[in-house]
Scaffold this motif. Sequence first.
Motif, mmCIF file in Angstrom:
data_model
loop_
_atom_site.group_PDB
_atom_site.id
_atom_site.type_symbol
_atom_site.label_atom_id
_atom_site.label_comp_id
_atom_site.label_asym_id
_atom_site.label_seq_id
_atom_site.Cartn_x
_atom_site.Cartn_y
_atom_site.Cartn_z
ATOM 1 N N GLY A 83 16.983 -19.092 -25.762
ATOM 2 C CA GLY A 83 16.889 -17.753 -26.334
ATOM 3 C C GLY A 83 18.189 -16.976 -26.159
ATOM 4 N N PRO A 84 18.269 -15.787 -26.777
ATOM 5 C CA PRO A 84 19.501 -14.991 -26.726
ATOM 6 C C PRO A 84 19.892 -14.561 -25.320
ATOM 7 C CG PRO A 84 17.677 -13.726 -27.673
ATOM 8 C CD PRO A 84 17.220 -15.151 -27.595
ATOM 9 N N GLU A 85 18.896 -14.421 -24.426
ATOM 10 C CA GLU A 85 19.205 -13.990 -23.059
ATOM 11 C C GLU A 85 19.751 -15.121 -22.191
ATOM 12 O OE1 GLU A 85 16.152 -11.866 -21.091
ATOM 13 O OE2 GLU A 85 16.205 -10.170 -22.472
ATOM 14 N N SER A 86 19.836 -16.320 -22.762
ATOM 15 C CA SER A 86 20.400 -17.429 -21.991
ATOM 16 C C SER A 86 21.922 -17.472 -22.109
ATOM 17 C CB SER A 86 19.819 -18.760 -22.472
ATOM 18 O OG SER A 86 20.198 -19.030 -23.815
ATOM 19 N N ARG A 87 22.493 -16.593 -22.921
ATOM 20 C CA ARG A 87 23.952 -16.543 -23.082
ATOM 21 C C ARG A 87 24.579 -15.877 -21.858
ATOM 22 N NH1 ARG A 87 27.478 -15.551 -27.529
ATOM 23 N NH2 ARG A 87 29.605 -15.437 -26.700
ATOM 24 N N LEU A 88 25.615 -16.474 -21.350
ATOM 25 C CA LEU A 88 26.300 -15.987 -20.163
ATOM 26 C C LEU A 88 26.765 -14.541 -20.353
ATOM 27 C CD1 LEU A 88 27.137 -17.176 -17.417
ATOM 28 C CD2 LEU A 88 29.332 -17.795 -18.434
ATOM 29 N N GLY A 89 26.373 -13.667 -19.424
ATOM 30 C CA GLY A 89 26.759 -12.262 -19.469
ATOM 31 C C GLY A 89 25.828 -11.381 -20.271
ATOM 32 N N ARG A 90 24.877 -12.005 -21.003
ATOM 33 C CA ARG A 90 23.965 -11.214 -21.837
ATOM 34 C C ARG A 90 22.650 -10.927 -21.128
ATOM 35 N NH1 ARG A 90 28.792 -12.757 -23.758
ATOM 36 N NH2 ARG A 90 29.071 -12.307 -25.969
ATOM 37 N N ASN A 91 22.661 -10.981 -19.823
ATOM 38 C CA ASN A 91 21.461 -10.727 -19.030
ATOM 39 C C ASN A 91 21.878 -10.184 -17.669
ATOM 40 O OD1 ASN A 91 22.016 -13.133 -17.278
ATOM 41 N ND2 ASN A 91 21.716 -14.171 -19.248
ATOM 42 N N SER A 92 20.891 -9.784 -16.879
ATOM 43 C CA SER A 92 21.187 -9.217 -15.560
ATOM 44 C C SER A 92 21.434 -10.289 -14.507
ATOM 45 C CB SER A 92 20.024 -8.325 -15.117
ATOM 46 O OG SER A 92 18.825 -9.094 -15.032
ATOM 47 N N SER A 93 21.336 -11.563 -14.903
ATOM 48 C CA SER A 93 21.464 -12.661 -13.941
ATOM 49 C C SER A 93 22.814 -13.357 -13.996
ATOM 50 C CB SER A 93 20.361 -13.708 -14.200
ATOM 51 O OG SER A 93 19.080 -13.133 -14.064
ATOM 52 N N SER A 94 23.772 -12.809 -14.761
ATOM 53 C CA SER A 94 25.066 -13.482 -14.888
ATOM 54 C C SER A 94 26.193 -12.482 -15.078
ATOM 55 C CB SER A 94 25.035 -14.481 -16.053
ATOM 56 O OG SER A 94 24.755 -13.820 -17.271
ATOM 57 N N TRP A 95 27.377 -12.903 -14.669
ATOM 58 C CA TRP A 95 28.592 -12.102 -14.759
ATOM 59 C C TRP A 95 29.688 -13.022 -15.275
ATOM 60 C CZ3 TRP A 95 24.964 -12.322 -11.109
ATOM 61 C CH2 TRP A 95 24.378 -11.136 -10.627
ATOM 62 N N CYS A 96 30.465 -12.594 -16.275
ATOM 63 C CA CYS A 96 31.483 -13.489 -16.812
ATOM 64 C C CYS A 96 32.637 -12.745 -17.457
ATOM 65 C CB CYS A 96 30.869 -14.466 -17.815
ATOM 66 S SG CYS A 96 30.625 -13.761 -19.463
ATOM 67 N N ILE A 97 33.728 -13.496 -17.628
ATOM 68 C CA ILE A 97 34.866 -13.073 -18.430
ATOM 69 C C ILE A 97 34.890 -13.982 -19.648
ATOM 70 C CG2 ILE A 97 37.362 -12.748 -18.504
ATOM 71 C CD1 ILE A 97 35.926 -10.931 -16.565
ATOM 72 N N ASP A 146 24.386 -7.723 -20.740
ATOM 73 C CA ASP A 146 24.594 -7.484 -22.172
ATOM 74 C C ASP A 146 25.478 -6.265 -22.434
ATOM 75 O OD1 ASP A 146 24.268 -8.455 -24.724
ATOM 76 O OD2 ASP A 146 22.517 -7.219 -25.158
ATOM 77 N N VAL A 147 26.308 -5.913 -21.461
ATOM 78 C CA VAL A 147 27.250 -4.807 -21.640
ATOM 79 C C VAL A 147 28.658 -5.385 -21.634
ATOM 80 C CG1 VAL A 147 28.183 -2.679 -20.657
ATOM 81 C CG2 VAL A 147 25.716 -3.130 -20.559
ATOM 82 N N GLU A 148 29.402 -5.098 -22.707
ATOM 83 C CA GLU A 148 30.760 -5.610 -22.854
ATOM 84 C C GLU A 148 31.774 -4.542 -22.500
ATOM 85 O OE1 GLU A 148 33.650 -7.703 -26.246
ATOM 86 O OE2 GLU A 148 31.928 -6.482 -26.852
ATOM 87 N N LYS A 149 32.842 -4.981 -21.815
ATOM 88 C CA LYS A 149 33.968 -4.088 -21.540
ATOM 89 C C LYS A 149 35.243 -4.817 -21.939
ATOM 90 C CE LYS A 149 36.243 -1.399 -17.919
ATOM 91 N NZ LYS A 149 36.243 -1.020 -16.478
ATOM 92 N N CYS A 150 35.966 -4.271 -22.919
ATOM 93 C CA CYS A 150 37.206 -4.907 -23.367
ATOM 94 C C CYS A 150 38.291 -4.750 -22.305
ATOM 95 C CB CYS A 150 37.676 -4.281 -24.676
ATOM 96 S SG CYS A 150 36.556 -4.637 -26.061
ATOM 97 N N LEU A 151 39.051 -5.823 -22.088
ATOM 98 C CA LEU A 151 40.050 -5.855 -21.031
ATOM 99 C C LEU A 151 41.441 -6.053 -21.616
ATOM 100 C CD1 LEU A 151 38.160 -8.252 -18.581
ATOM 101 C CD2 LEU A 151 38.098 -5.752 -18.628
#
Length: 366
Positions: free
Chosen positions: A272-286, A299-304
């Motif tokens: 499902g869509p929540e299995s995408r890295l960073g799109r849930n509360s269980s993961s953190w990614c760049i 599921d919150v994006e911050k441009c770097l």
Amino acid sequence: MAWLAWPLPAGPCNRALETNTSRKKDLIRSEFLEIKALIEEKENQTIKLITDEEKRVCNKFDYIYGILRSKKKEIQSLRDQIEMALTESDDILFLKRAAALQQTSTKDAFVPVIEMDQNLIHSTYQSAINLKDAVKLSVTSCREKKAEEEKKKPVKVAPTTGTVTAAAAVSSKELIDSFLKKSREELLQYAANITLDYNTAHNKVMLSERYTRMSVSDVPLNYNYHPQRFTDCFQVLGFQCFKRGIHYWEVEMQQNNFCGIGICYGSMERQGPESRLGRNSSSWCIEWFNSKISSWHNDVEKCLPNVKATKIGVLLHCEGGFVIFMAVGEKHNLIYKFKAQFAEALYPAFWLFSSGTVLSLCQVKQ
């Protein structure tokens, strides 16, 4: 009055208490002996699985060795016949022997691929880790429960609560800053050599180089079903997980930058869509998407700012509650840092966009 120093005789109450306590101790020892026996039995079963697999591979080697030795004798015999024919002085006999040798057919020896069943090795090792985690959880649950009960007890709130909170925040910031100032050589003392977990890899994520390199296949790889396998996103997790301590690993990006590098809980969704890295509360990614770099969590994006790097260092501090992503070079450049109170064990996690995307785990030396 020396009689005052004489020990008092044990009364009926004391004797009953001692008997009851002794019986309870014996029962507890008996329970722990059974627990130890069960763990030892599990250990023996696990070791036997690996030993049997080793024996299977060794038997296969012996079988192949026998075939090759037989083939060697066959070739040696043919060589002797050729040498004998070459020494023949009679032309007619030479031609007859040469014609006979031409009719001799030799087939290449079939040598199958011989390797240990990596799925068995991984699953066996994982079962040992799961048992260890279950034992740890059981042993520490009483302590944690007691700590929770202590927290629930009414306490007087000191008027300096705000000051304490501010001091804790300053302390946390100082801790993070201290790691940002460390050289690569200093960070390598926390080095963790990560391998990839086959059972989590999406059906088109190809693993190679002893489970340290990942890429996207053009065709499905027909992996066996596993409940931990990603089904929608081209992702894979590291085999190692971290609950405590400080850990550092490096990832090299090759060919293009359509990829994501991060960490996640083992409980993160696998479809499902929540299995995408960073799109849930269980993961953190760049995430790198062409020239765009973003941080993702819940599921919150911050441009770097764009940082040119082919090798990324990841520093995870479990107790400190933060993970730092940095560009590895002569001088480490901070890409982004996440601060969180981690509630579960954390796994290295990776997302690949399409074929051509390649990530490699660097086996760093401490």
